[in-house]
Design a protein around this motif. Structure first.
Motif, PDB file in Angstrom:
ATOM      1  N   ILE A   1       0.847  -1.205   0.000  1.00 17.11           N
ATOM      2  CA  ILE A   1       0.000   0.000   0.000  1.00 17.11           C
ATOM      3  C   ILE A   1       0.872   1.241   0.000  1.00 17.11           C
ATOM      4  CG2 ILE A   1      -1.744   1.279   1.299  1.00 17.11           C
ATOM      5  CD1 ILE A   1      -2.711  -1.411   2.412  1.00 17.11           C
ATOM      6  N   ALA A   2       1.947   1.224   0.798  1.00 19.46           N
ATOM      7  CA  ALA A   2       2.847   2.378   0.854  1.00 19.46           C
ATOM      8  C   ALA A   2       3.512   2.621  -0.501  1.00 19.46           C
ATOM      9  CB  ALA A   2       3.903   2.152   1.936  1.00 19.46           C
ATOM     10  N   VAL A   3       3.919   1.553  -1.167  1.00 20.95           N
ATOM     11  CA  VAL A   3       4.574   1.702  -2.475  1.00 20.95           C
ATOM     12  C   VAL A   3       3.606   2.291  -3.500  1.00 20.95           C
ATOM     13  CG1 VAL A   3       5.570   0.409  -4.397  1.00 20.95           C
ATOM     14  CG2 VAL A   3       6.270  -0.106  -2.058  1.00 20.95           C
ATOM     15  N   VAL A   4       2.364   1.816  -3.492  1.00 21.67           N
ATOM     16  CA  VAL A   4       1.365   2.340  -4.424  1.00 21.67           C
ATOM     17  C   VAL A   4       1.111   3.825  -4.154  1.00 21.67           C
ATOM     18  CG1 VAL A   4      -1.056   2.207  -5.106  1.00 21.67           C
ATOM     19  CG2 VAL A   4       0.262   0.114  -4.810  1.00 21.67           C
ATOM     20  N   ARG A   5       1.005   4.193  -2.900  1.00 19.38           N
ATOM     21  CA  ARG A   5       0.756   5.598  -2.577  1.00 19.38           C
ATOM     22  C   ARG A   5       1.951   6.479  -2.926  1.00 19.38           C
ATOM     23  NH1 ARG A   5      -2.631   5.888   3.154  1.00 19.38           N
ATOM     24  NH2 ARG A   5      -4.412   4.636   2.454  1.00 19.38           N
ATOM     25  N   MET A   6       3.154   5.973  -2.730  1.00 20.08           N
ATOM     26  CA  MET A   6       4.345   6.759  -3.058  1.00 20.08           C
ATOM     27  C   MET A   6       4.421   7.052  -4.553  1.00 20.08           C
ATOM     28  SD  MET A   6       7.152   4.909  -0.583  1.00 20.08           S
ATOM     29  CE  MET A   6       8.544   5.811  -1.269  1.00 20.08           C
ATOM     30  N   ARG A   7       3.778   6.216  -5.343  1.00 20.97           N
ATOM     31  CA  ARG A   7       3.836   6.413  -6.792  1.00 20.97           C
ATOM     32  C   ARG A   7       2.642   7.187  -7.333  1.00 20.97           C
ATOM     33  NH1 ARG A   7       5.203   1.701 -11.261  1.00 20.97           N
ATOM     34  NH2 ARG A   7       5.212   3.073 -13.090  1.00 20.97           N
ATOM     35  N   TYR A   8       1.458   6.996  -6.751  1.00 20.48           N
ATOM     36  CA  TYR A   8       0.249   7.547  -7.367  1.00 20.48           C
ATOM     37  C   TYR A   8      -0.497   8.563  -6.498  1.00 20.48           C
ATOM     38  CZ  TYR A   8       0.865   3.633 -10.588  1.00 20.48           C
ATOM     39  OH  TYR A   8       1.374   2.743 -11.495  1.00 20.48           O
ATOM     40  N   CYS A   9      -0.244   8.619  -5.200  1.00 23.92           N
ATOM     41  CA  CYS A   9      -0.989   9.519  -4.323  1.00 23.92           C
ATOM     42  C   CYS A   9      -0.260  10.861  -4.201  1.00 23.92           C
ATOM     43  CB  CYS A   9      -1.171   8.888  -2.947  1.00 23.92           C
ATOM     44  SG  CYS A   9      -2.051   9.942  -1.766  1.00 23.92           S
ATOM     45  N   PRO A  10      -0.847  11.977  -4.644  1.00 24.94           N
ATOM     46  CA  PRO A  10      -0.167  13.282  -4.556  1.00 24.94           C
ATOM     47  C   PRO A  10       0.179  13.657  -3.122  1.00 24.94           C
ATOM     48  CG  PRO A  10      -2.071  13.400  -6.015  1.00 24.94           C
ATOM     49  CD  PRO A  10      -2.148  12.079  -5.343  1.00 24.94           C
ATOM     50  N   ARG A  11      -0.702  13.372  -2.199  1.00 20.33           N
ATOM     51  CA  ARG A  11      -0.441  13.714  -0.795  1.00 20.33           C
ATOM     52  C   ARG A  11       0.776  12.951  -0.270  1.00 20.33           C
ATOM     53  NH1 ARG A  11      -4.595  12.221   4.140  1.00 20.33           N
ATOM     54  NH2 ARG A  11      -3.326  13.040   5.864  1.00 20.33           N
ATOM     55  N   THR A  12       0.862  11.668  -0.606  1.00 23.58           N
ATOM     56  CA  THR A  12       1.995  10.864  -0.146  1.00 23.58           C
ATOM     57  C   THR A  12       3.280  11.302  -0.827  1.00 23.58           C
ATOM     58  OG1 THR A  12       0.496   8.990   0.196  1.00 23.58           O
ATOM     59  CG2 THR A  12       2.853   8.512   0.121  1.00 23.58           C
ATOM     60  N   ARG A  13       3.213  11.640  -2.088  1.00 24.78           N
ATOM     61  CA  ARG A  13       4.411  12.101  -2.810  1.00 24.78           C
ATOM     62  C   ARG A  13       4.943  13.394  -2.196  1.00 24.78           C
ATOM     63  NH1 ARG A  13       5.168  10.036  -8.048  1.00 24.78           N
ATOM     64  NH2 ARG A  13       5.949  12.044  -8.762  1.00 24.78           N
ATOM     65  N   ALA A  14       4.032  14.290  -1.798  1.00 22.15           N
ATOM     66  CA  ALA A  14       4.471  15.524  -1.145  1.00 22.15           C
ATOM     67  C   ALA A  14       5.106  15.218   0.211  1.00 22.15           C
ATOM     68  CB  ALA A  14       3.282  16.464  -0.983  1.00 22.15           C
ATOM     69  N   TYR A  15       4.538  14.252   0.932  1.00 25.74           N
ATOM     70  CA  TYR A  15       5.099  13.861   2.227  1.00 25.74           C
ATOM     71  C   TYR A  15       6.503  13.282   2.056  1.00 25.74           C
ATOM     72  CZ  TYR A  15       5.818  11.129   6.474  1.00 25.74           C
ATOM     73  OH  TYR A  15       6.353  10.581   7.622  1.00 25.74           O
ATOM     74  N   VAL A  16       6.681  12.431   1.051  1.00 29.82           N
ATOM     75  CA  VAL A  16       7.986  11.824   0.802  1.00 29.82           C
ATOM     76  C   VAL A  16       9.013  12.902   0.468  1.00 29.82           C
ATOM     77  CG1 VAL A  16       9.274  10.293  -0.724  1.00 29.82           C
ATOM     78  CG2 VAL A  16       7.012   9.611   0.109  1.00 29.82           C
TER      79      VAL A  16
END
Length: 355
Positions: A299-314
């Motif tokens: 789930i974390a890998v999918v969010r790191m690639r496709y979720c804008p909120r998670t990408r900003a957090y990373v």
């Protein structure tokens, strides 16, 4: 030991096996009262329950292997209204010091229940999640068998006689399976060329049958997962596979989980202190349910690639100097919190409606 006092409160422990269960009873101070062996059958479970009733009030029963050998006994004891806790098997050091036998293990389980060292409530295994678990077992074996058959098909293609090898070389997997299904071997299987065609066609047929079986199971699993936890299935990055694994980890009674921190620890996503001297840090947990940890990781890998909120957090955490491994650890802990609330929300809603 057979003598006992049929008054007051006692604690019980059960060492479970395939054919027999050995039960023991101790007083609140952990002193042994009695132990007895019972057959691992429905009649044996009832006899064990009746035997426990002769000791007065049984506060807690510690049972080993509640998810396997002790599953049937756990259901009977829980239905009878007894409090059942899951007891871990003794470690090697303790067994080396105290020895190993069914009565010793049963008394150890009873003392673990009496002292509070064993406090985990076992999974209910009586609802939709248990049905989901059984279908997941079948799907996992089908996927493994298909992968094995595909690897064998590719290996036989490499060693196939010419010109069959040339005809199959360079084909993608789908095209390779389709081509092998159309092969027409001769009647004389003593000829390596005919035997190779026959073997390739049989493997292709096996792959096709397994694919149909996996697709059918996937359809049922999707329906069960959505019905069991619609809030969980609606989370970003959560698919049928990851949702099914997290549901199985929590069980039919997710309210047994004391807090989101307990659920994170169960999934191996709780931060573990790894500080020393001037170093102040946490590391990834290597304990817990590793399949649930894998689900959180996906789930974390999918969010790191496709979720804008998670990408900003990373991006923000990277600027702060965190490594990718530490960022994923933090994400898995956040996701565990979301999953916990999605799993326990229906239970909280039911309690609120009753109140």
């Amino acid at each position: 030991m057979t003598g006992h006092q049929p008054e007051g409160e006692v604690f019980a422990g059960v060492d479970t096996h395939t054919d027999t269960h050995h039960a023991a009873v101790v007083d609140p101070l952990g002193r042994p009262l009695a132990d007895r062996e019972f057959p691992a059958t429905t009649e044996g479970y009832r006899a064990l329950l009746a035997w426990l009733d002769t000791f007065g009030i049984v506060r807690v029963v510690g049972v080993e292997c509640t998810g396997s050998y002790g599953a049937g006994l756990t259901r009977v004891l829980t239905t009878a209204g007894l409090v059942v806790v899951e007891v871990n098997v003794l470690d090697r050091g303790t067994r080396h010091a105290r020895g190993k036998s069914d009565p010793i293990d049963a008394y150890a389980a009873a003392r673990a229940a009496a002292s509070g060292r064993a406090h985990a409530i076992p999974k209910a295994r009586t609802g939709m999640v248990e049905a989901l678990r059984q279908l997941r077992v079948v799907r996992a074996s089908a996927v493994k068998a298909r992968t094995q058959a595909m690897n064998q098909l590719i290996g036989l293609r490499v060693t196939a006689p010419e010109p069959l090898r040339q005809a199959l070389t360079g084909l993608a997997r789908t095209a390779l399976i389709t081509t092998c299904l159309r092969l027409r071997p001769g009647a004389d299987l003593t000829d390596p060329a005919h035997a190779s065609r026959f073997a390739l066609r049989q493997l292709a047929r096996r792959i096709r049958r397994l694919t149909e079986e996996i697709d059918e199971l996937e359809e049922h699993l999707t329906a069960l997962t959505t019905a069991a936890a619609p809030d969980l299935a609606a989370l970003f990055g959560v698919g049928t596979e990851t949702a099914g694994q997290l549901l199985v980890t929590a069980g039919d009674n997710p309210e047994r989980l004391r807090s989101e921190a307990a659920f994170a620890a169960l999934c191996g996503a709780a931060p573990v202190p790894a500080s020393s001297g001037r170093t102040d840090r946490h590391r990834l947990s290597r304990g817990g349910d590793r399949q649930a940890n894998r689900a959180l990781h996906m789930i974390a890998v999918v969010r790191m690639r496709y979720c804008p909120r998670t990408r900003a957090y990373v991006a923000r955490r990277t600027q702060q100097g965190l490594t990718k491994k530490d960022i994923i650890r933090c994400l898995k802990r956040f996701i565990a919190r979301e999953v916990y609330h999605a799993l326990t929300r229906p239970h909280r809603d039911r309690l609120a409606s009753v109140a």
